[in-house]
Enzyme design. Sequence first.
Site, mmCIF file in Angstrom:
data_model
loop_
_atom_site.group_PDB
_atom_site.id
_atom_site.type_symbol
_atom_site.label_atom_id
_atom_site.label_comp_id
_atom_site.label_asym_id
_atom_site.label_seq_id
_atom_site.Cartn_x
_atom_site.Cartn_y
_atom_site.Cartn_z
ATOM 1 N N GLU A 176 3.107 -0.173 -5.377
ATOM 2 C CA GLU A 176 3.033 -1.468 -6.065
ATOM 3 C C GLU A 176 2.334 -2.521 -5.203
ATOM 4 O O GLU A 176 2.100 -3.639 -5.651
ATOM 5 C CB GLU A 176 4.440 -1.931 -6.474
ATOM 6 C CG GLU A 176 5.433 -2.194 -5.338
ATOM 7 C CD GLU A 176 6.155 -0.944 -4.819
ATOM 8 O OE1 GLU A 176 5.526 0.137 -4.762
ATOM 9 O OE2 GLU A 176 7.342 -1.058 -4.444
ATOM 10 N N ARG A 177 1.988 -2.167 -3.944
ATOM 11 C CA ARG A 177 1.288 -3.136 -3.080
ATOM 12 C C ARG A 177 -0.204 -3.212 -3.400
ATOM 13 O O ARG A 177 -0.816 -4.258 -3.278
ATOM 14 C CB ARG A 177 1.420 -2.741 -1.613
ATOM 15 C CG ARG A 177 2.792 -2.319 -1.212
ATOM 16 C CD ARG A 177 3.416 -3.221 -0.169
ATOM 17 N NE ARG A 177 4.792 -2.835 0.045
ATOM 18 C CZ ARG A 177 5.822 -3.200 -0.729
ATOM 19 N NH1 ARG A 177 5.641 -3.997 -1.769
ATOM 20 N NH2 ARG A 177 7.041 -2.771 -0.486
ATOM 21 N N SER A 226 7.219 7.077 3.306
ATOM 22 C CA SER A 226 8.009 7.116 4.544
ATOM 23 C C SER A 226 9.092 8.199 4.448
ATOM 24 O O SER A 226 9.471 8.619 3.342
ATOM 25 C CB SER A 226 8.612 5.743 4.808
ATOM 26 O OG SER A 226 9.261 5.265 3.659
ATOM 27 N N CYS A 281 -1.276 7.671 8.374
ATOM 28 C CA CYS A 281 -0.274 8.639 8.814
ATOM 29 C C CYS A 281 -0.868 9.607 9.825
ATOM 30 O O CYS A 281 -0.155 10.349 10.463
ATOM 31 C CB CYS A 281 0.290 9.402 7.636
ATOM 32 S SG CYS A 281 -0.943 10.429 6.874
ATOM 33 N N GLU A 383 8.373 5.185 13.757
ATOM 34 C CA GLU A 383 6.988 4.894 13.382
ATOM 35 C C GLU A 383 6.810 3.371 13.321
ATOM 36 O O GLU A 383 7.617 2.671 12.714
ATOM 37 C CB GLU A 383 6.741 5.499 11.994
ATOM 38 C CG GLU A 383 5.347 5.308 11.470
ATOM 39 C CD GLU A 383 5.166 5.948 10.081
ATOM 40 O OE1 GLU A 383 6.067 5.833 9.228
ATOM 41 O OE2 GLU A 383 4.117 6.562 9.858
HETATM 42 P P1 NAD Z 1 7.082 3.848 1.178
HETATM 43 O O1 NAD Z 1 7.959 4.997 1.491
HETATM 44 O O2 NAD Z 1 7.624 2.464 1.313
HETATM 45 O O3 NAD Z 1 6.570 3.948 -0.344
HETATM 46 C C1 NAD Z 1 6.016 5.126 -0.865
HETATM 47 C C2 NAD Z 1 6.296 5.180 -2.355
HETATM 48 O O4 NAD Z 1 7.711 5.213 -2.575
HETATM 49 C C3 NAD Z 1 5.771 3.970 -3.120
HETATM 50 O O5 NAD Z 1 5.187 4.398 -4.317
HETATM 51 C C4 NAD Z 1 7.009 3.140 -3.367
HETATM 52 O O6 NAD Z 1 6.958 2.400 -4.555
HETATM 53 C C5 NAD Z 1 8.118 4.175 -3.440
HETATM 54 N N1 NAD Z 1 9.398 3.653 -2.964
HETATM 55 C C6 NAD Z 1 9.592 2.639 -2.079
HETATM 56 N N2 NAD Z 1 10.915 2.449 -1.872
HETATM 57 C C7 NAD Z 1 11.565 3.352 -2.635
HETATM 58 C C8 NAD Z 1 12.946 3.657 -2.839
HETATM 59 N N3 NAD Z 1 13.907 2.991 -2.197
HETATM 60 N N4 NAD Z 1 13.251 4.649 -3.678
HETATM 61 C C9 NAD Z 1 12.299 5.333 -4.312
HETATM 62 N N5 NAD Z 1 10.969 5.083 -4.153
HETATM 63 C C10 NAD Z 1 10.601 4.116 -3.329
HETATM 64 O O7 NAD Z 1 5.765 4.041 2.041
HETATM 65 P P2 NAD Z 1 4.562 3.030 2.235
HETATM 66 O O8 NAD Z 1 5.006 1.896 3.102
HETATM 67 O O9 NAD Z 1 3.914 2.723 0.942
HETATM 68 O O10 NAD Z 1 3.540 3.968 3.049
HETATM 69 C C11 NAD Z 1 3.582 4.138 4.422
HETATM 70 C C12 NAD Z 1 4.335 5.387 4.813
HETATM 71 O O11 NAD Z 1 3.743 6.536 4.230
HETATM 72 C C13 NAD Z 1 4.307 5.637 6.308
HETATM 73 O O12 NAD Z 1 5.565 6.087 6.710
HETATM 74 C C14 NAD Z 1 3.265 6.733 6.463
HETATM 75 O O13 NAD Z 1 3.389 7.538 7.609
HETATM 76 C C15 NAD Z 1 3.517 7.523 5.230
HETATM 77 N N6 NAD Z 1 2.383 8.359 4.901
HETATM 78 C C16 NAD Z 1 2.514 9.704 5.081
HETATM 79 C C17 NAD Z 1 1.453 10.537 4.804
HETATM 80 C C18 NAD Z 1 1.572 12.018 4.977
HETATM 81 O O14 NAD Z 1 0.769 12.727 4.420
HETATM 82 N N7 NAD Z 1 2.549 12.521 5.701
HETATM 83 C C19 NAD Z 1 0.254 10.003 4.329
HETATM 84 C C20 NAD Z 1 0.162 8.624 4.147
HETATM 85 C C21 NAD Z 1 1.243 7.819 4.439
#
Ligand code: NAD
Length: 499
Positions: A176-177, A226, A281, A383
């Site tokens: 949503e960001r 995450s 990531c 992280e």
């Molecule tokens: P995030 O976990 O906050 O959000 C990811 C998704 O989950 C979003 O669509 C969000 O709307 C949803 N979400 C957020 N809070 C939630 C909740 N409480 N319950 C259910 N869904 C929820 O991650 P972010 O800040 O958008 O992205 C950064 C993170 O993603 C970092 O930890 C990064 O390392 C990771 N990442 C991992 C990879 C990989 O392939 N391993 C790749 C890119 C990013």
Amino acid sequence: MRQIDHFIAGGAGREADGRTGEVFDPNSGVVQARVPLGGKAELDRAVAAAKAAQPAWAVTNPQRRARVMFKFKELVEANMDELARLLSSEHGKVIADAKGDLQRGLDVIEFACGIPHAMKGEYTEGAGPGIDVYSMRVPLGIGAGITPFNFPAMIPMWMFGVSVAVGNAFILKPSERDPSVPVRLAELFREAGGPEGILQVVHGDKEMVDAILDHPDIAAVSFVGSSDIAQYVYSRGVAAGKRVQAMGGAKNHGIVMPDADMDQVVNDLAGAAFGSAGERCMALPVVVPVGEDTAERLREKLIPAIQALRVGISTDEEAHYGPVVTAAHKKKVEDWIATAEAEGGELVIDGRGFRLQGHEDGFFVGPTLIDHVTPDMESYRNEIFGPVLQIVRAKDFEEAVMLPSKHQYGNGVAIFTRNGHAAREFAARVEVGMVGINVPIPVPVAYHSFGGWKRSAFGDHNQHGMDGVRFWTKTKTVTQRWPDGSVTGENAFVIPTMG
Ligand code: NAD
């Protein structure tokens, strides 16, 4: 105020009285758009459209589905500048990085253009008397993807590129960001000839994610984000009987051996630790020099290289990196820097309080270097996801292998050396999913597959490549015989028995 909408076939639209979220311009700190935060009602509409469309798409021959992917690739390329600007304006990464985000996604679309070949099953002639066995890959039905903010083009394409090409309908719930580019991608897919209902976008936060995880008609969920949320998504989705792959956070280490080419290392680290403001990531936020002498030589070269980095707005062509995504994220990164200092890390370059002239309210964090970080520190164990590089000094190769191996995350790792034996030994022993040898960001090409170990990934299939094809299909295996009517000899059916 710009209003972003869902992309739901067969009656799109946000609920008039629904919740909304703010989408910022990280360069200025100003809210530039509102995004609907939907839930079950919107999802039900999307699932109904997906259900109506998917059976015909699944039986469309794979070559024709591939032609849609070819056309889609062409359209994304034709709109590259517009898409990159839009992506950069919501995420804050510089335009060149935004194009990279799109291009790495397109690499997967190129892989998906070869789906007729990738979907072929296996065949054994004469597995028994007059008996042949063959297998086929069958789409799952409706798949869903839940994606993070940091790659709003690439990660959706990792997922839907393969999922729709194999014959599924796909519902994307982007971050949503920065939700605008995912919607544009779905529009372009329609323009490319993708049928209505095959690729849809629903916006939201936890409420929408939970609706997806609980929906009985969604067969599989791919998540990237995450780790705590990845684990939650994995557990809840699996409990609902779905196939789930859930990629999590990372803390990638770069091991610097005494024989490494130090100028090359410093150049690679500047890009890998600070590019995209460290919000990757596969960034390299931890560097592990082996031996005190290596550490001193590295530090001496790193300091001026980091001081020379230019932080700028995301459209500044000279900038190495732009702002982080939100004010909340800026605060989180700065809090981690404070924690690192309080834990005893040496703050060599402090990026807190960075203000860009003319853009004082933008979410900028200056490049930060912290030395003498140790494995027991919270700022090492977690992280940070910002432009922060930590130096953890290892006394020898053995300790350098153990650091990433024992870390809770196991996404990527790199070793810098001229010694082939050490590199080979490292690659064989390190407990991490993706390894670079003199390659700082070892993201596998699209026809291999992407995935970490430990708390960096839950589930058992990686993203894209043949693992993606396996994840988004189920295997049907047929054992056939065509008797000639006589029931003697070879044609007499005998139930196999032991012995
Ligand atoms: P995030 O976990 O906050 O959000 C990811 C998704 O989950 C979003 O669509 C969000 O709307 C949803 N979400 C957020 N809070 C939630 C909740 N409480 N319950 C259910 N869904 C929820 O991650 P972010 O800040 O958008 O992205 C950064 C993170 O993603 C970092 O930890 C990064 O390392 C990771 N990442 C991992 C990879 C990989 O392939 N391993 C790749 C890119 C990013």
